[in-house]
Scaffold this motif. Structure first.
Motif, mmCIF file in Angstrom:
data_model
loop_
_atom_site.group_PDB
_atom_site.id
_atom_site.type_symbol
_atom_site.label_atom_id
_atom_site.label_comp_id
_atom_site.label_asym_id
_atom_site.label_seq_id
_atom_site.Cartn_x
_atom_site.Cartn_y
_atom_site.Cartn_z
ATOM 1 N N ARG A 111 1.034 5.299 -0.795
ATOM 2 C CA ARG A 111 0.226 6.514 -0.972
ATOM 3 C C ARG A 111 -1.239 6.185 -1.242
ATOM 4 O O ARG A 111 -1.834 6.669 -2.201
ATOM 5 N N ASP A 112 -1.789 5.327 -0.407
ATOM 6 C CA ASP A 112 -3.198 4.918 -0.498
ATOM 7 C C ASP A 112 -3.554 4.184 -1.781
ATOM 8 O O ASP A 112 -4.710 4.163 -2.190
ATOM 9 N N ARG A 113 -2.561 3.597 -2.429
ATOM 10 C CA ARG A 113 -2.808 2.825 -3.644
ATOM 11 C C ARG A 113 -2.261 1.416 -3.471
ATOM 12 O O ARG A 113 -1.129 1.239 -3.032
ATOM 13 N N VAL A 114 -3.063 0.437 -3.847
ATOM 14 C CA VAL A 114 -2.621 -0.954 -3.809
ATOM 15 C C VAL A 114 -1.737 -1.209 -5.025
ATOM 16 O O VAL A 114 -2.121 -0.903 -6.157
ATOM 17 N N LEU A 142 0.870 -1.167 0.000
ATOM 18 C CA LEU A 142 0.000 0.000 0.000
ATOM 19 C C LEU A 142 0.911 1.221 0.000
ATOM 20 O O LEU A 142 1.611 1.483 0.974
ATOM 21 N N SER A 163 -5.787 2.577 -9.045
ATOM 22 C CA SER A 163 -6.078 3.963 -8.679
ATOM 23 C C SER A 163 -6.574 3.977 -7.234
ATOM 24 O O SER A 163 -6.987 2.952 -6.694
ATOM 25 N N ARG A 164 -6.549 5.142 -6.611
ATOM 26 C CA ARG A 164 -6.999 5.245 -5.216
ATOM 27 C C ARG A 164 -8.445 4.793 -5.039
ATOM 28 O O ARG A 164 -8.800 4.182 -4.051
ATOM 29 N N ASP A 165 -9.293 5.080 -6.027
ATOM 30 C CA ASP A 165 -10.706 4.680 -5.931
ATOM 31 C C ASP A 165 -10.946 3.253 -6.448
ATOM 32 O O ASP A 165 -12.073 2.774 -6.471
ATOM 33 N N GLU A 166 -9.884 2.590 -6.868
ATOM 34 C CA GLU A 166 -9.914 1.199 -7.332
ATOM 35 C C GLU A 166 -10.848 0.966 -8.517
ATOM 36 O O GLU A 166 -11.421 -0.113 -8.676
#
Length: 113
Positions: free
Chosen positions: A23-26, A21, A39-42
């Motif tokens: 910066r809030d991204r997988v 993980l 992307s952050r919003d997946e």
């Protein structure tokens, strides 16, 4: 529709792959090399793909694939929307992205090619 959980299930079976993980991204990587990132919003996924073949991939399915941000165009990278992506296509894309970053003998052991 493909989800992060679907990719995670596949990535766990790929030798040397690890999830992070950042910066809030997988992101999934082998060593320090990222081969799949969400992307952050997946809702979108970026993945390793040969630069020289990227334009043809996007032209073939423009509703599914798109170019990465300008800052990432120098990398072997392309992006896709997750909604229209089916599981079989995801498996192929993620496996091929992984194959690009592992030693050839590791890919041969896993995939038999």
């Amino acid at each position: 529709m493909v989800t992060v959980a679907d990719v995670r299930a596949l990535a766990r079976t790929l030798p040397r792959s690890s999830e992070h993980l950042i910066r809030d991204r997988v992101k999934f990587r082998v060593g320090a090399i990222v081969y799949v990132a969400f992307s952050r919003d997946e809702t979108t996924m970026g993945f390793g793909y040969p630069k020289e073949e990227r334009d043809a991939l996007i032209a073939g399915e423009p509703g599914l694939f798109f170019l990465p941000p300008t800052s990432d165009l120098r990398f072997n990278w392309v992006c896709c929307h997750l909604d229209p992506l089916d599981h079989d296509h995801m498996t192929e894309l993620v496996t091929e992205a992984w194959r690009m970053v592992v030693p050839k003998f590791v890919a041969r052991q896993r995939l038999g090619t």
